[in-house]
Each structure stands twice: as C-alpha cells, then as structure tokens.
Design an enzyme around this catalytic site. Sequence first.
Site, PDB file in Angstrom:
ATOM      1  N   GLU A   1      -4.680   7.629   6.547  1.00  7.54           N
ATOM      2  CA  GLU A   1      -5.620   7.054   6.025  1.00  7.54           C
ATOM      3  C   GLU A   1      -6.177   5.872   6.889  1.00  7.54           C
ATOM      4  O   GLU A   1      -7.419   5.774   6.756  1.00  7.54           O
ATOM      5  CB  GLU A   1      -5.135   6.637   4.609  1.00  7.54           C
TER       6      GLU A   1
ATOM      7  N   GLU B   1       2.357   1.676  -3.509  1.00  8.27           N
ATOM      8  CA  GLU B   1       1.325   2.444  -4.157  1.00  8.27           C
ATOM      9  C   GLU B   1       1.113   3.944  -4.126  1.00  8.27           C
ATOM     10  O   GLU B   1       1.163   4.435  -5.084  1.00  8.27           O
ATOM     11  CB  GLU B   1      -0.117   1.752  -3.918  1.00  8.27           C
ATOM     12  N   HIS B   2       1.368   4.306  -3.062  1.00  4.97           N
ATOM     13  CA  HIS B   2       1.374   5.898  -2.564  1.00  4.97           C
ATOM     14  C   HIS B   2       2.581   6.439  -3.254  1.00  4.97           C
ATOM     15  O   HIS B   2       2.498   7.512  -4.021  1.00  4.97           O
ATOM     16  CB  HIS B   2       1.260   6.258  -1.301  1.00  4.97           C
TER      17      HIS B   2
ATOM     18  N   HIS C   1       0.761  -1.108  -0.087  1.00  2.00           N
ATOM     19  CA  HIS C   1      -0.048   0.052  -0.201  1.00  2.00           C
ATOM     20  C   HIS C   1       0.924   1.135  -0.104  1.00  2.00           C
ATOM     21  O   HIS C   1       0.732   2.238  -0.859  1.00  2.00           O
ATOM     22  CB  HIS C   1      -0.812  -0.049   1.181  1.00  2.00           C
TER      23      HIS C   1
END
Length: 266
Positions: A126, A48-49, A45
């Site tokens: 997040e 991905e950022h 994750h």
Amino acid sequence: YRIITLANKLTCVLISDKDTDKSAAALDLRTGNLCDPPEYEGLAHFLEHMLFLGSEKYPNQDDYRAYLTKNAGRCNATTWTLYTNYFFEVSNTAFSGALDRFSQFFKSPLFTESLTEREMKAVDSEYKMRYNEDSRRRFILMRATSKPDQPFDKFGTGCLETLQKPGIREALIKFHQERYSANNMKLALYGNEDLDTLEAWAKEHFESVKNFDAPRPTFTIMPYDSSNLCQLQRVVPVKDNETITFYWVIDNLSLIHTDAADDLLC
C-alpha cells in the site's frame, strides 16, 4: 436520530431511515499514527489491517468480508494522524449479523501470528503503491520538515523496514489493549429499523467492549514554530501539473468543532 452513551462510556449515534435499502455502521477511535511507538512506525495502520483477519468468535480470516459480500455489502477503514475509522454497509436483513462480526474487532481480535507477515507485506505494498502520488509526497515532505523528536515527525503508513522487527505481534496486542478503550470510541449506526431496535443492537454488540478509561491522546509539542516556519519548498511533481500550496499553523479547533471555524476560515 438518537444519541446514547453505553454503560462502558461508548457514545453512539443512532439514525433510523425506514426508506433506506442499505444499513451502515462506522466506529471512530481517538487514536491514530501519532500514537505509534517510535520503534514501530506505522503500527496503528498495521493494527487496522490485522483486525480484519479473525476474532475469537469468528476465527476464519475471511468471515467478516465474506459475510458482507454475501449480503451486498462492503467495508474499509482508514488510519490518520489523530484517529482510526472503521466502517461498512450491508443489506438491511444482515445488519445485526454484520454488527456482531464488526464488534469483535474491538473485543477479541486474534492477531494470528501466521498472518502477521502476510499483512505486513500488504501494508508495504500500500505504501509503495501510493508513493508516487504527488499529494502523498507533499504530505511526507511536510512531516519530514517538521521539528524532530515529536509525533508528527513519524512515518505513519509503515512498511517492511519499520514493521518487520522482533516483537511486532506483542506490540500489536499491547497497542490494542492500551488504546482501544470504549471511552475513546464513537459509534454510528444507520438502518431501516426503529431507534429502539438500533439501541438494543448497540447495547448487545458493543456494550461489552472493554473500557479502561484510557486518557485521550494529547500532544504538547507543536511540529512547527518560529524555528521552522516560513519555508519555501520546491517539489518536482510526478504528474505533469503545477500547483502552489500554502500551509498555516492554527490552534487546535477540535473542541469547538460545532462552530465550523475552520470552514469559515476557508
């Protein structure tokens, strides 16, 4: 529409629609947070950022999003257990330029060291923002009550506690080099150009994505068996609602997905 396989084994679905006023693309990678190394939970994750923050060809951290915004576009991405998906839409006239910027995610990301800490905090925010969502809390509980020492037991979102560690940038680069292989990618292009033009753009922008024949991730240990099935879990909700949810363990249906067996079961 047309389905092609590029020289680097990347499969593409091309869809031509002369009446559309927006073009779009999506790339799906057969790697998700189940592939996170145990010492860096949430790494997929976090990576991905980081891919949104500049490449060798477009080093400015805001170039991709700024280009899309200027051309009536938008973008996003999602990391799940078994896959990571990146997508965008943009005005038709800007489609090739957007594809050029988008493809750099998978060819030459910078992983700029000075931005690592900032984006790590964005991942942490997040996680905290969605922490009190009832659906998210139920899913976390489901993962936490699975068998220990198998991939589903991991914390997939990531936070400062799991990511703020020495060697995180090197771990990002290693994960990208080992997992982001063209043979494990599927690309979809949708636009108002003819199929031959879309195919030429797919080859121009994505055929240079490296393919090293990475093995498809497989997981042999089931998260649930007779030792931890038949559980009754009671959860106090955050919102004022009452629900009852049942979960069943079924075989992997991905190899027969065209039969829609899971939809028939539902």
